[in-house]
Design an enzyme around this catalytic site. Structure first.
Site, PDB file in Angstrom:
ATOM      1  N   ARG A 167      -3.180  -6.833  -8.176  1.00  0.00           N
ATOM      2  CA  ARG A 167      -4.459  -7.894  -8.060  1.00  0.00           C
ATOM      3  C   ARG A 167      -5.551  -6.928  -7.118  1.00  0.00           C
ATOM      4  O   ARG A 167      -5.277  -5.862  -6.530  1.00  0.00           O
ATOM      5  CB  ARG A 167      -4.116  -8.932  -6.860  1.00  0.00           C
ATOM      6  CG  ARG A 167      -3.938  -8.593  -5.349  1.00  0.00           C
ATOM      7  CD  ARG A 167      -3.675  -9.782  -4.388  1.00  0.00           C
ATOM      8  NE  ARG A 167      -3.817  -9.413  -3.028  1.00  0.00           N
ATOM      9  CZ  ARG A 167      -4.781  -9.360  -2.428  1.00  0.00           C
ATOM     10  NH1 ARG A 167      -5.852  -9.430  -2.934  1.00  0.00           N
ATOM     11  NH2 ARG A 167      -4.809  -8.797  -1.095  1.00  0.00           N
ATOM     12  N   TYR A 170     -10.009  -8.385  -3.439  1.00  0.00           N
ATOM     13  CA  TYR A 170     -10.474  -9.731  -2.954  1.00  0.00           C
ATOM     14  C   TYR A 170     -10.415 -10.653  -3.814  1.00  0.00           C
ATOM     15  O   TYR A 170     -11.022 -11.762  -3.933  1.00  0.00           O
ATOM     16  CB  TYR A 170     -12.260  -9.468  -3.013  1.00  0.00           C
ATOM     17  CG  TYR A 170     -12.483  -8.247  -1.740  1.00  0.00           C
ATOM     18  CD1 TYR A 170     -12.081  -8.300  -0.609  1.00  0.00           C
ATOM     19  CD2 TYR A 170     -13.007  -7.024  -2.586  1.00  0.00           C
ATOM     20  CE1 TYR A 170     -12.571  -6.928   0.193  1.00  0.00           C
ATOM     21  CE2 TYR A 170     -13.261  -5.844  -1.841  1.00  0.00           C
ATOM     22  CZ  TYR A 170     -12.882  -6.043  -0.548  1.00  0.00           C
ATOM     23  OH  TYR A 170     -13.356  -4.876   0.429  1.00  0.00           O
ATOM     24  N   SER A 171      -9.298 -10.691  -4.647  1.00  0.00           N
ATOM     25  CA  SER A 171      -8.746 -11.944  -5.453  1.00  0.00           C
ATOM     26  C   SER A 171      -7.473 -12.551  -5.325  1.00  0.00           C
ATOM     27  O   SER A 171      -6.444 -11.459  -4.640  1.00  0.00           O
ATOM     28  CB  SER A 171      -8.824 -11.537  -6.767  1.00  0.00           C
ATOM     29  OG  SER A 171      -8.597 -12.383  -7.706  1.00  0.00           O
ATOM     30  N   THR A 172      -7.287 -13.585  -5.486  1.00  0.00           N
ATOM     31  CA  THR A 172      -5.908 -14.134  -5.517  1.00  0.00           C
ATOM     32  C   THR A 172      -5.336 -14.178  -6.895  1.00  0.00           C
ATOM     33  O   THR A 172      -4.162 -14.941  -7.016  1.00  0.00           O
ATOM     34  CB  THR A 172      -5.763 -15.585  -4.848  1.00  0.00           C
ATOM     35  OG1 THR A 172      -6.525 -16.664  -5.746  1.00  0.00           O
ATOM     36  CG2 THR A 172      -6.488 -15.597  -3.511  1.00  0.00           C
ATOM     37  N   THR A 173      -5.820 -13.648  -7.714  1.00  0.00           N
ATOM     38  CA  THR A 173      -5.239 -13.493  -9.269  1.00  0.00           C
ATOM     39  C   THR A 173      -4.310 -12.405  -9.348  1.00  0.00           C
ATOM     40  O   THR A 173      -4.543 -11.389  -9.019  1.00  0.00           O
ATOM     41  CB  THR A 173      -6.413 -13.382 -10.022  1.00  0.00           C
ATOM     42  OG1 THR A 173      -7.275 -14.237 -10.179  1.00  0.00           O
ATOM     43  CG2 THR A 173      -6.119 -13.333 -11.630  1.00  0.00           C
TER      44      THR A 173
END
Length: 224
Positions: A167, A170-173
């Protein structure tokens, strides 16, 4: 850069991705501004598409800036994602000068309308107001941190069973190779070319991740 250079006589409208759909990558506003300055482009419009990450980045340390201080002209953020509205909706923030350009006086209601469509949903702003009032800044920060921690757990757990997941910081993906179609359909995972992804939202918990891992392992070797 090359397209702007070729059509330098036409003011560009630039859509900056503040969290791409499949991988959660963030365009650097300062870099975009640097290119415009380098090419001596005086007039331009930069829109920040922050549908999901607009409610993630502000609560993370050293995250890329995308607010009006960076030079964007407008920002769009979804209300039905991290904010949690049960009905799809969103907010567009724009510099006052741009809003005033489309404002029109509506005589029969005795006020100015600043929407493009001439109308808007009346209940979705209430949903978002309620979310902000009940959670507050600290509540959303805790929510985002929880999602980040769960995303890290998912990445580690997937790698431990041989799935090369990762990931953006700075992402929750969580991005991974394209999974078996059975798993994709059951978990409604988004797929594009050779990758799959899952987005860790407030409704996702550790048990969901563990169940997904089991299904991935059980499907190993199955034909598409």
């Amino acid at each position: 850069r090359e397209t702007i250079r070729i059509y330098r006589d036409v003011p560009p409208i630039i859509i900056a991705n503040i969290g791409t759909t499949m991988k959660g990558a963030v365009d650097e506003i300062n870099r975009i501004k640097g290119i415009l300055k380098e090419l001596s482009i005086p007039n331009y419009y930069i829109h920040g598409d922050a549908a999901l990450s607009g409610m993630i980045l502000p609560f993370l340390q050293q995250a890329p800036a995308f607010d009006f201080s960076t030079g964007v002209d407008s920002i769009a953020i979804s209300g039905h994602k991290m904010i949690g509205s049960p009905i799809p909706c969103g907010v567009v923030l724009s510099k006052r000068a741009h809003v005033e350009r489309i404002a029109r006086l509506v005589e029969y209601v005795g006020s100015r309308d600043t929407t493009i469509s001439g109308s808007r949903n009346g209940v979705t702003p209430l949903f978002m107001w309620y979310a902000f009032k009940t959670k507050g800044h600290d509540g959303f920060r805790e929510l985002v941190q929880s999602c980040i921690q769960l995303a890290d757990f998912a990445v580690q757990a997937l790698n431990e069973i041989g799935i090369l997941a990762w990931r953006h910081p700075y992402s929750t993906t969580v991005v991974m190779p394209r999974l078996n179609l059975t798993v994709v359909k059951k978990w409604q995972l988004a797929i594009y070319k050779d990758i799959s992804h899952m987005i860790i939202m407030p409704n996702v918990n550790r048990q969901h991740i563990e169940s997904l891992l089991k299904d991935i392992q059980d499907s190993d070797g199955e034909e598409e």
